[in-house]
Write a protein that holds these residues in place. Structure first.
Motif, PDB file in Angstrom:
ATOM      1  N   ASP A   1       0.843  -1.186   0.000  1.00  0.00           N
ATOM      2  CA  ASP A   1       0.000   0.000   0.000  1.00  0.00           C
ATOM      3  C   ASP A   1       0.878   1.236   0.000  1.00  0.00           C
ATOM      4  OD1 ASP A   1      -2.316  -1.510   0.206  1.00  0.00           O
ATOM      5  OD2 ASP A   1      -2.320  -1.446   2.389  1.00  0.00           O
ATOM      6  N   THR A   2       0.319   2.346  -0.496  1.00  0.00           N
ATOM      7  CA  THR A   2       1.021   3.610  -0.400  1.00  0.00           C
ATOM      8  C   THR A   2       1.114   3.982   1.073  1.00  0.00           C
ATOM      9  OG1 THR A   2       0.159   4.305  -2.534  1.00  0.00           O
ATOM     10  CG2 THR A   2       0.968   6.037  -1.077  1.00  0.00           C
ATOM     11  N   PRO A   3       2.308   4.265   1.578  1.00  0.00           N
ATOM     12  CA  PRO A   3       2.431   4.574   3.002  1.00  0.00           C
ATOM     13  C   PRO A   3       1.582   5.786   3.398  1.00  0.00           C
ATOM     14  CG  PRO A   3       4.593   4.208   2.054  1.00  0.00           C
ATOM     15  CD  PRO A   3       3.613   4.270   0.915  1.00  0.00           C
TER      16      PRO A   3
ATOM     17  N   THR B   1       2.163   2.606   9.439  1.00  0.00           N
ATOM     18  CA  THR B   1       1.812   1.253   9.872  1.00  0.00           C
ATOM     19  C   THR B   1       0.780   0.583   8.971  1.00  0.00           C
ATOM     20  OG1 THR B   1       0.191   2.159  11.425  1.00  0.00           O
ATOM     21  CG2 THR B   1       2.391   1.678  12.290  1.00  0.00           C
ATOM     22  N   ASN B   2       0.219   1.311   8.007  1.00  0.00           N
ATOM     23  CA  ASN B   2      -0.762   0.677   7.119  1.00  0.00           C
ATOM     24  C   ASN B   2      -0.129  -0.396   6.230  1.00  0.00           C
ATOM     25  OD1 ASN B   2       0.449   2.944   5.582  1.00  0.00           O
ATOM     26  ND2 ASN B   2      -0.976   2.337   3.982  1.00  0.00           N
ATOM     27  N   THR B   3       1.189  -0.429   6.155  1.00  0.00           N
ATOM     28  CA  THR B   3       1.867  -1.454   5.358  1.00  0.00           C
ATOM     29  C   THR B   3       2.260  -2.672   6.192  1.00  0.00           C
ATOM     30  OG1 THR B   3       3.994  -0.385   5.688  1.00  0.00           O
ATOM     31  CG2 THR B   3       2.761   0.241   3.709  1.00  0.00           C
TER      32      THR B   3
ATOM     33  N   PRO C   1       0.505  -5.134   7.388  1.00  0.00           N
ATOM     34  CA  PRO C   1      -0.008  -6.429   6.923  1.00  0.00           C
ATOM     35  C   PRO C   1       0.865  -7.071   5.833  1.00  0.00           C
ATOM     36  CG  PRO C   1      -1.818  -4.906   7.183  1.00  0.00           C
ATOM     37  CD  PRO C   1      -0.538  -4.111   7.352  1.00  0.00           C
ATOM     38  N   GLN C   2       1.646  -6.280   5.126  1.00  0.00           N
ATOM     39  CA  GLN C   2       2.570  -6.827   4.129  1.00  0.00           C
ATOM     40  C   GLN C   2       3.911  -7.190   4.760  1.00  0.00           C
ATOM     41  OE1 GLN C   2       0.921  -3.729   3.219  1.00  0.00           O
ATOM     42  NE2 GLN C   2      -0.634  -4.874   2.159  1.00  0.00           N
ATOM     43  N   GLY C   3       4.046  -6.981   6.092  1.00  0.00           N
ATOM     44  CA  GLY C   3       5.255  -7.384   6.788  1.00  0.00           C
ATOM     45  C   GLY C   3       6.311  -6.320   6.961  1.00  0.00           C
ATOM     46  N   ILE C   4       6.003  -5.069   6.597  1.00  0.00           N
ATOM     47  CA  ILE C   4       7.002  -4.004   6.733  1.00  0.00           C
ATOM     48  C   ILE C   4       6.383  -2.761   7.369  1.00  0.00           C
ATOM     49  CG2 ILE C   4       8.376  -4.759   4.752  1.00  0.00           C
ATOM     50  CD1 ILE C   4       7.127  -2.298   3.255  1.00  0.00           C
ATOM     51  N   VAL C   5       7.248  -1.980   8.015  1.00  0.00           N
ATOM     52  CA  VAL C   5       6.860  -0.681   8.553  1.00  0.00           C
ATOM     53  C   VAL C   5       7.925   0.319   8.102  1.00  0.00           C
ATOM     54  CG1 VAL C   5       6.440   0.691  10.627  1.00  0.00           C
ATOM     55  CG2 VAL C   5       5.713  -1.700  10.554  1.00  0.00           C
ATOM     56  N   PRO C   6       7.576   1.224   7.171  1.00  0.00           N
ATOM     57  CA  PRO C   6       8.535   2.240   6.740  1.00  0.00           C
ATOM     58  C   PRO C   6       8.660   3.335   7.805  1.00  0.00           C
ATOM     59  CG  PRO C   6       6.672   2.075   5.209  1.00  0.00           C
ATOM     60  CD  PRO C   6       6.363   1.245   6.385  1.00  0.00           C
ATOM     61  N   VAL C   7       9.871   3.853   7.969  1.00  0.00           N
ATOM     62  CA  VAL C   7      10.162   4.922   8.929  1.00  0.00           C
ATOM     63  C   VAL C   7      10.980   5.973   8.192  1.00  0.00           C
ATOM     64  CG1 VAL C   7      11.266   5.465  11.138  1.00  0.00           C
ATOM     65  CG2 VAL C   7      10.246   3.209  10.790  1.00  0.00           C
TER      66      VAL C   7
ATOM     67  N   ALA D   1       7.709  -5.824  10.329  1.00  0.00           N
ATOM     68  CA  ALA D   1       6.576  -5.498  11.191  1.00  0.00           C
ATOM     69  C   ALA D   1       6.715  -6.139  12.570  1.00  0.00           C
ATOM     70  CB  ALA D   1       5.267  -5.924  10.527  1.00  0.00           C
ATOM     71  N   SER D   2       7.176  -7.370  12.649  1.00  0.00           N
ATOM     72  CA  SER D   2       7.315  -8.016  13.960  1.00  0.00           C
ATOM     73  C   SER D   2       8.433  -7.368  14.778  1.00  0.00           C
ATOM     74  CB  SER D   2       7.548  -9.514  13.812  1.00  0.00           C
ATOM     75  OG  SER D   2       8.720  -9.765  13.072  1.00  0.00           O
ATOM     76  N   ALA D   3       9.510  -6.966  14.135  1.00  0.00           N
ATOM     77  CA  ALA D   3      10.595  -6.270  14.836  1.00  0.00           C
ATOM     78  C   ALA D   3      10.119  -4.908  15.330  1.00  0.00           C
ATOM     79  CB  ALA D   3      11.803  -6.114  13.925  1.00  0.00           C
ATOM     80  N   PHE D   4       9.334  -4.214  14.529  1.00  0.00           N
ATOM     81  CA  PHE D   4       8.815  -2.907  14.933  1.00  0.00           C
ATOM     82  C   PHE D   4       7.864  -3.062  16.119  1.00  0.00           C
ATOM     83  CE2 PHE D   4       6.106   0.878  14.670  1.00  0.00           C
ATOM     84  CZ  PHE D   4       7.072   1.865  14.623  1.00  0.00           C
TER      85      PHE D   4
END
Length: 63
Positions: free
Chosen positions: A4-6, A25-27, A29-35, A50-53
């Motif tokens: 998804d678009t962040p 955090t909307n991404t 579900p795809q397993g990533i969190v951009p920062v 996502a799990s590490a975040f």
């Protein structure tokens, strides 16, 4: 995998208009969190699992 678009947001603790990090955090579900750095929105983005975040946030809340 479709990403998804962040949808960026800052912490509620930066309500004074200060610069802060932003996360999308909307991404998760795809397993990533951009920062990224809110001062340089067009700058680099760090991608965290996502799990590490989630573990990081849990530890921060614990103190």
């Amino acid at each position: 995998m479709t990403i998804d678009t962040p949808q960026w947001f800052k912490s509620s603790y930066s309500s004074n208009g200060g610069n802060c990090v932003e996360v999308a955090t909307n991404t998760a579900p795809q397993g990533i969190v951009p920062v990224r750095d809110s001062k340089v929105s067009a700058g680099p983005v760090v991608t965290v699992g996502a799990s590490a975040f989630a573990a990081f946030i849990a530890h921060v809340k614990e103190g």
